[in-house]
Design a protein around this motif. Structure first.
Motif, PDB file in Angstrom:
ATOM      1  N   PRO A 105       0.948  -0.928   0.289  1.00 26.56           N
ATOM      2  CA  PRO A 105      -0.332  -0.236   0.598  1.00 26.56           C
ATOM      3  C   PRO A 105       1.082   1.213   0.584  1.00 26.56           C
ATOM      4  O   PRO A 105       1.930   1.393   0.363  1.00 26.56           O
ATOM      5  N   SER A 106       0.248   2.233  -0.471  1.00 25.68           N
ATOM      6  CA  SER A 106       1.164   3.506  -0.557  1.00 25.68           C
ATOM      7  C   SER A 106       1.458   3.919   1.043  1.00 25.68           C
ATOM      8  O   SER A 106       0.989   3.601   1.731  1.00 25.68           O
ATOM      9  N   PRO A 107       2.604   4.686   0.559  1.00 22.85           N
ATOM     10  CA  PRO A 107       3.505   5.135   2.672  1.00 22.85           C
ATOM     11  C   PRO A 107       2.258   6.535   2.908  1.00 22.85           C
ATOM     12  O   PRO A 107       2.113   6.671   3.939  1.00 22.85           O
ATOM     13  N   ARG A 108       1.862   6.537   1.748  1.00 19.61           N
ATOM     14  CA  ARG A 108       0.892   7.907   1.992  1.00 19.61           C
ATOM     15  C   ARG A 108      -1.107   7.556   2.015  1.00 19.61           C
ATOM     16  O   ARG A 108      -1.706   8.563   2.472  1.00 19.61           O
ATOM     17  N   THR A 109      -0.514   5.898   2.546  1.00 21.83           N
ATOM     18  CA  THR A 109      -2.968   5.831   2.426  1.00 21.83           C
ATOM     19  C   THR A 109      -3.255   6.292   3.358  1.00 21.83           C
ATOM     20  O   THR A 109      -2.919   6.833   4.523  1.00 21.83           O
ATOM     21  N   LEU A 122      12.729   0.974   4.798  1.00 23.57           N
ATOM     22  CA  LEU A 122      13.276   1.549   3.893  1.00 23.57           C
ATOM     23  C   LEU A 122      14.968   1.944   3.931  1.00 23.57           C
ATOM     24  O   LEU A 122      15.001   2.648   3.152  1.00 23.57           O
ATOM     25  N   ASP A 123      14.952   0.859   4.345  1.00 27.32           N
ATOM     26  CA  ASP A 123      16.171   1.022   4.918  1.00 27.32           C
ATOM     27  C   ASP A 123      17.550  -0.182   3.703  1.00 27.32           C
ATOM     28  O   ASP A 123      17.220  -1.430   3.805  1.00 27.32           O
ATOM     29  N   VAL A 124      17.227   0.575   2.717  1.00 26.72           N
ATOM     30  CA  VAL A 124      18.690  -0.783   0.778  1.00 26.72           C
ATOM     31  C   VAL A 124      19.202  -1.410   1.844  1.00 26.72           C
ATOM     32  O   VAL A 124      19.141  -2.971   1.124  1.00 26.72           O
ATOM     33  N   ALA A 149       4.210   1.211  -7.316  1.00 28.17           N
ATOM     34  CA  ALA A 149       5.455   0.641  -6.272  1.00 28.17           C
ATOM     35  C   ALA A 149       6.573   0.739  -6.625  1.00 28.17           C
ATOM     36  O   ALA A 149       7.065   1.038  -5.744  1.00 28.17           O
ATOM     37  N   ALA A 150       7.348   0.991  -7.698  1.00 27.51           N
ATOM     38  CA  ALA A 150       8.002   1.370  -8.231  1.00 27.51           C
ATOM     39  C   ALA A 150       8.392   2.769  -7.383  1.00 27.51           C
ATOM     40  O   ALA A 150       9.824   2.919  -7.249  1.00 27.51           O
ATOM     41  N   ALA A 151       7.925   3.718  -8.022  1.00 25.11           N
ATOM     42  CA  ALA A 151       7.901   4.898  -6.918  1.00 25.11           C
ATOM     43  C   ALA A 151       7.892   5.257  -5.677  1.00 25.11           C
ATOM     44  O   ALA A 151       8.581   5.436  -4.608  1.00 25.11           O
ATOM     45  N   ALA A 152       7.343   4.347  -5.037  1.00 27.62           N
ATOM     46  CA  ALA A 152       7.109   4.302  -3.381  1.00 27.62           C
ATOM     47  C   ALA A 152       7.806   3.801  -2.730  1.00 27.62           C
ATOM     48  O   ALA A 152       8.423   3.505  -1.782  1.00 27.62           O
ATOM     49  N   TYR A 153       8.063   1.944  -4.039  1.00 30.09           N
ATOM     50  CA  TYR A 153       9.622   0.927  -2.978  1.00 30.09           C
ATOM     51  C   TYR A 153      10.476   1.288  -3.677  1.00 30.09           C
ATOM     52  O   TYR A 153      11.698   0.934  -3.148  1.00 30.09           O
ATOM     53  N   ARG A 155      11.855   2.367  -6.360  1.00 28.80           N
ATOM     54  CA  ARG A 155      13.581   3.465  -5.740  1.00 28.80           C
ATOM     55  C   ARG A 155      13.839   4.319  -4.463  1.00 28.80           C
ATOM     56  O   ARG A 155      15.199   3.533  -4.441  1.00 28.80           O
ATOM     57  N   PRO A 156      13.186   3.992  -3.525  1.00 30.42           N
ATOM     58  CA  PRO A 156      13.835   4.262  -2.322  1.00 30.42           C
ATOM     59  C   PRO A 156      14.650   3.807  -1.910  1.00 30.42           C
ATOM     60  O   PRO A 156      15.678   3.351  -1.280  1.00 30.42           O
ATOM     61  N   LEU A 157      14.199   1.728  -2.654  1.00 29.23           N
ATOM     62  CA  LEU A 157      14.980   0.585  -2.355  1.00 29.23           C
ATOM     63  C   LEU A 157      15.382   0.244  -2.976  1.00 29.23           C
ATOM     64  O   LEU A 157      16.403  -0.690  -2.532  1.00 29.23           O
ATOM     65  N   LYS A 158      15.936   1.178  -3.964  1.00 26.14           N
ATOM     66  CA  LYS A 158      16.668   0.803  -5.192  1.00 26.14           C
ATOM     67  C   LYS A 158      16.224  -0.504  -5.263  1.00 26.14           C
ATOM     68  O   LYS A 158      17.617  -1.173  -6.137  1.00 26.14           O
ATOM     69  N   MET A 159      15.380  -0.801  -6.207  1.00 26.91           N
ATOM     70  CA  MET A 159      14.962  -2.305  -6.306  1.00 26.91           C
ATOM     71  C   MET A 159      14.439  -2.142  -7.756  1.00 26.91           C
ATOM     72  O   MET A 159      13.342  -1.725  -7.935  1.00 26.91           O
ATOM     73  N   PRO A 160      14.366  -2.849  -8.469  1.00 28.82           N
ATOM     74  CA  PRO A 160      13.650  -2.993 -10.205  1.00 28.82           C
ATOM     75  C   PRO A 160      12.024  -4.053  -9.784  1.00 28.82           C
ATOM     76  O   PRO A 160      11.789  -4.433  -8.200  1.00 28.82           O
ATOM     77  N   THR A 161      11.290  -2.800 -10.581  1.00 24.30           N
ATOM     78  CA  THR A 161       9.728  -3.662 -10.089  1.00 24.30           C
ATOM     79  C   THR A 161       9.142  -4.046 -10.837  1.00 24.30           C
ATOM     80  O   THR A 161       9.550  -3.641 -12.361  1.00 24.30           O
TER      81      THR A 161
END
Length: 195
Positions: A105-109, A122-124, A149-153, A155-161
């Motif tokens: 879910p969005s961090p801004r839910t 969100l600790d990489v 999910a790509a923008a919310a999680y 990118r901050p986690l440097k994880m492909p989505t």
């Protein structure tokens, strides 16, 4: 043509807010894996309608207890993703080989029942070291994560989505009862999720 080997490690399936209907893909996945002889741990987390982070963390720790380090997989959906991120932040327990994070879910839910889980850590480095590999899967039209999910999680986690077109929240309401792509992911050693 040689047969592709089938992964046989235990799988932990973590549901989200309000649990899952019997036809949800996670329930279907648990049944499919069990029918194939796989160990499946699919806990019913306490008070799924009004979840509390400490109780869910304790239930997850109990579920993971006794699993072989680096030799099991975790599949989380929705609020279960945030639970996993808090578990990683807290540390402890056996380390899985692979983790699939689906439709967080969005961090801004503005859903008040999700507030005890926000903000999600969100600790990489912690996420990278919490397993041999983690994949993030979301849709381009998830009503619970409009920014994606790509923008919310991702990118901050440097994880492909892996982004699934038109997949909504990747739940039963969006047509995700049986989900062969997730069963395929659970059955092979490759980390990549192929939608």
């Amino acid at each position: 043509m040689p047969r592709r080997p089938t992964r046989t490690v235990p799988t932990v399936i973590v549901h989200g807010w309000q649990g899952n209907e019997p036809e949800h893909w996670q329930t279907w996945l648990a049944a499919q894996l069990a029918e194939a002889g796989r160990e499946v741990r699919y806990p019913t987390l306490p008070d799924a309608d009004t979840p509390q982070l400490p109780a869910w963390l304790a239930a997850l720790a109990d579920t993971l207890d006794g699993l072989p380090a680096d030799n099991f997989d975790v599949v989380c959906h929705s609020l279960g993703v945030l639970l996993w991120l808090h578990h990683v932040q807290a540390g402890g327990g056996p380390r899985p080989a692979r983790v699939a994070l689906v439709s967080p879910p969005s961090p801004r839910t503005s859903v008040p029942e999700l507030a005890p889980f926000l903000p999600a850590p969100l600790d990489v480095d912690l996420v990278r070291h919490a397993s041999d590999g983690t994949v993030l899967v979301g849709a381009d039209n998830d009503p619970y994560c409009p920014e994606g999910a790509a923008a919310a999680y991702g990118r901050p986690l440097k994880m492909p989505t892996t982004v699934i077109a038109g997949g909504g929240h990747l739940n039963l309401a969006a047509g995700y009862g049986p989900w062969p792509a997730m069963l395929d992911w659970c059955g092979r050693d490759n980390l990549a999720f192929i939608a």
